[in-house]
Design a protein around this motif. Sequence first.
Motif, PDB file in Angstrom:
ATOM      1  N   PRO A 127      -4.375  17.299  -7.379  1.00 33.74           N
ATOM      2  CA  PRO A 127      -2.766  17.022  -7.842  1.00 33.74           C
ATOM      3  C   PRO A 127      -2.575  15.782  -7.339  1.00 33.74           C
ATOM      4  N   ALA A 128      -3.223  15.126  -6.268  1.00 35.88           N
ATOM      5  CA  ALA A 128      -2.646  13.838  -5.855  1.00 35.88           C
ATOM      6  C   ALA A 128      -3.333  12.660  -6.465  1.00 35.88           C
ATOM      7  N   GLY A 129      -4.276  13.021  -7.126  1.00 37.63           N
ATOM      8  CA  GLY A 129      -5.043  11.640  -7.912  1.00 37.63           C
ATOM      9  C   GLY A 129      -5.404  11.998  -9.360  1.00 37.63           C
ATOM     10  N   PRO A 130      -5.838  11.134  -9.860  1.00 41.73           N
ATOM     11  CA  PRO A 130      -6.562  11.292 -11.104  1.00 41.73           C
ATOM     12  C   PRO A 130      -7.830  12.438 -11.120  1.00 41.73           C
ATOM     13  N   PRO A 131      -8.019  12.780 -12.472  1.00 46.68           N
ATOM     14  CA  PRO A 131      -9.109  13.897 -12.343  1.00 46.68           C
ATOM     15  C   PRO A 131     -10.529  13.239 -12.312  1.00 46.68           C
ATOM     16  N   THR A 132     -11.255  13.891 -11.537  1.00 42.93           N
ATOM     17  CA  THR A 132     -12.852  13.339 -11.425  1.00 42.93           C
ATOM     18  C   THR A 132     -13.744  14.147 -12.054  1.00 42.93           C
ATOM     19  N   PRO A 133     -14.908  13.712 -12.273  1.00 48.41           N
ATOM     20  CA  PRO A 133     -15.784  14.184 -13.049  1.00 48.41           C
ATOM     21  C   PRO A 133     -16.385  15.453 -12.396  1.00 48.41           C
ATOM     22  N   LEU A 134     -16.243  15.577 -10.929  1.00 46.03           N
ATOM     23  CA  LEU A 134     -16.991  16.841 -10.080  1.00 46.03           C
ATOM     24  C   LEU A 134     -15.846  17.704 -10.051  1.00 46.03           C
ATOM     25  N   ALA A 135     -14.468  17.664 -10.298  1.00 51.49           N
ATOM     26  CA  ALA A 135     -13.530  18.370 -10.022  1.00 51.49           C
ATOM     27  C   ALA A 135     -13.500  19.725 -10.897  1.00 51.49           C
ATOM     28  N   GLY A 136     -13.821  20.863 -10.252  1.00 51.87           N
ATOM     29  CA  GLY A 136     -14.029  21.898 -10.869  1.00 51.87           C
ATOM     30  C   GLY A 136     -15.589  22.403 -11.071  1.00 51.87           C
ATOM     31  N   ARG A 137     -16.274  21.454 -10.830  1.00 54.47           N
ATOM     32  CA  ARG A 137     -17.677  21.757 -10.852  1.00 54.47           C
ATOM     33  C   ARG A 137     -18.304  22.424  -9.818  1.00 54.47           C
ATOM     34  N   ARG A 138     -19.031  23.215  -9.968  1.00 51.02           N
ATOM     35  CA  ARG A 138     -20.116  23.640  -8.828  1.00 51.02           C
ATOM     36  C   ARG A 138     -20.894  22.777  -8.365  1.00 51.02           C
ATOM     37  N   THR A 139     -21.482  22.990  -7.176  1.00 49.40           N
ATOM     38  CA  THR A 139     -22.689  21.959  -6.440  1.00 49.40           C
ATOM     39  C   THR A 139     -23.808  22.114  -7.262  1.00 49.40           C
ATOM     40  N   THR A 140     -24.200  23.124  -7.634  1.00 49.33           N
ATOM     41  CA  THR A 140     -25.447  23.435  -8.559  1.00 49.33           C
ATOM     42  C   THR A 140     -25.334  22.529  -9.818  1.00 49.33           C
ATOM     43  N   GLU A 141     -24.263  22.444 -10.277  1.00 48.84           N
ATOM     44  CA  GLU A 141     -24.074  21.705 -11.505  1.00 48.84           C
ATOM     45  C   GLU A 141     -24.262  20.305 -11.337  1.00 48.84           C
ATOM     46  N   ALA A 142     -23.736  19.700 -10.132  1.00 43.50           N
ATOM     47  CA  ALA A 142     -23.660  18.341 -10.063  1.00 43.50           C
ATOM     48  C   ALA A 142     -25.029  18.076  -9.595  1.00 43.50           C
ATOM     49  N   TRP A 143     -25.948  19.000  -8.745  1.00 43.02           N
ATOM     50  CA  TRP A 143     -27.407  18.905  -8.800  1.00 43.02           C
ATOM     51  C   TRP A 143     -28.075  18.736  -9.987  1.00 43.02           C
ATOM     52  N   ASN A 144     -27.620  19.586 -10.815  1.00 43.03           N
ATOM     53  CA  ASN A 144     -28.484  19.672 -12.015  1.00 43.03           C
ATOM     54  C   ASN A 144     -28.208  18.377 -12.980  1.00 43.03           C
ATOM     55  N   ALA A 145     -26.981  17.901 -12.867  1.00 48.07           N
ATOM     56  CA  ALA A 145     -26.691  16.532 -13.517  1.00 48.07           C
ATOM     57  C   ALA A 145     -27.823  15.470 -12.810  1.00 48.07           C
ATOM     58  N   LEU A 146     -27.934  15.591 -11.748  1.00 48.35           N
ATOM     59  CA  LEU A 146     -28.682  14.394 -10.750  1.00 48.35           C
ATOM     60  C   LEU A 146     -30.213  14.577 -11.410  1.00 48.35           C
ATOM     61  N   ASP A 147     -30.677  16.037 -11.768  1.00 47.72           N
ATOM     62  CA  ASP A 147     -32.007  16.024 -11.916  1.00 47.72           C
ATOM     63  C   ASP A 147     -32.041  15.536 -13.338  1.00 47.72           C
ATOM     64  N   ARG A 148     -31.089  15.631 -14.114  1.00 48.48           N
ATOM     65  CA  ARG A 148     -31.040  14.979 -15.663  1.00 48.48           C
ATOM     66  C   ARG A 148     -31.042  13.443 -15.657  1.00 48.48           C
ATOM     67  N   GLY A 149     -30.639  13.020 -14.661  1.00 45.81           N
ATOM     68  CA  GLY A 149     -30.647  11.722 -14.548  1.00 45.81           C
ATOM     69  C   GLY A 149     -29.192  11.062 -14.702  1.00 45.81           C
ATOM     70  N   GLU A 150     -28.163  11.945 -14.784  1.00 45.44           N
ATOM     71  CA  GLU A 150     -26.763  11.505 -14.870  1.00 45.44           C
ATOM     72  C   GLU A 150     -26.275  11.231 -13.656  1.00 45.44           C
ATOM     73  N   ASP A 151     -25.377  10.498 -13.748  1.00 44.35           N
ATOM     74  CA  ASP A 151     -24.482  10.184 -12.366  1.00 44.35           C
ATOM     75  C   ASP A 151     -23.200  11.016 -12.644  1.00 44.35           C
ATOM     76  N   PRO A 152     -23.178  12.146 -11.728  1.00 42.57           N
ATOM     77  CA  PRO A 152     -22.143  13.244 -11.768  1.00 42.57           C
ATOM     78  C   PRO A 152     -20.574  12.418 -11.419  1.00 42.57           C
ATOM     79  N   THR A 153     -20.759  11.510 -10.754  1.00 49.12           N
ATOM     80  CA  THR A 153     -19.554  10.762 -10.405  1.00 49.12           C
ATOM     81  C   THR A 153     -18.846   9.704 -11.376  1.00 49.12           C
ATOM     82  N   ASP A 154     -19.523   9.577 -12.433  1.00 49.65           N
ATOM     83  CA  ASP A 154     -19.453   8.601 -13.459  1.00 49.65           C
ATOM     84  C   ASP A 154     -18.241   9.339 -14.471  1.00 49.65           C
ATOM     85  N   ASP A 155     -17.049   8.468 -14.929  1.00 51.11           N
ATOM     86  CA  ASP A 155     -16.027   9.047 -15.620  1.00 51.11           C
ATOM     87  C   ASP A 155     -16.429   9.661 -16.940  1.00 51.11           C
TER      88      ASP A 155
END
Length: 198
Positions: free
Chosen positions: A170-198
């Motif tokens: 609520p204090a800032g713009p939406p981020t790609p990690l908002a609402g994601r589980r930690t395992t989803e972020a790690w899976n994105a890294l495993d696929r070679g994606e940057d989970p912090t990219d917009d």
Amino acid sequence: MSASGGERSVAGRRALTYAVLLCLAGAGLALWAATRSWSVELSVRPAPLPPVRDTRSGASLLPWLPALALVTLAGGGAVLATRGRLRRVLGVLLGVLALAVAAGGGYGLVADMGGSVSRQWPALCLLGGLLAAVGGWWTAWRGGDWPAMGARYERPTRTAPEAAPAQSDPAGPPTPLAGRRTTEAWNALDRGEDPTDD
């Protein structure tokens, strides 16, 4: 908090401390005494050879003795982590184990081990077992009323189903990690994606 409740809490903590110290000191003393030389036997050999000195510790004479003393030592520390009825059951178990340790020390005092016998180590083992037994039986008798560890170390319990996490901060713009589980972020890294990219 009432004055009598505070006094009872302090008295309970003091009794808990004394019981734990009795268990730890007694079991530690018994464990140490069980590893000392309880008897020394000299075996004479033919003329040019010197006699053979055979030292036997309490652990070599009674192999179960240091194991029981070690379990009693660990149980003395476990008194701090338990509460209520479980603490009382642990106190009974500690009392029985410590009496078995004391019996091992008593056996060392009266047994005919042959050779030169040192009676102070079995006596210290007996004393340590009796000290730990006093701490264990005291825990069994009064341990249910003693204070327990704080709830700070316990896992929080869920009382109601949690709502879906918010998709944006609520204090800032939406981020790609908002609402994601930690395992989803790690899976994105495993696929070679940057989970912090917009």
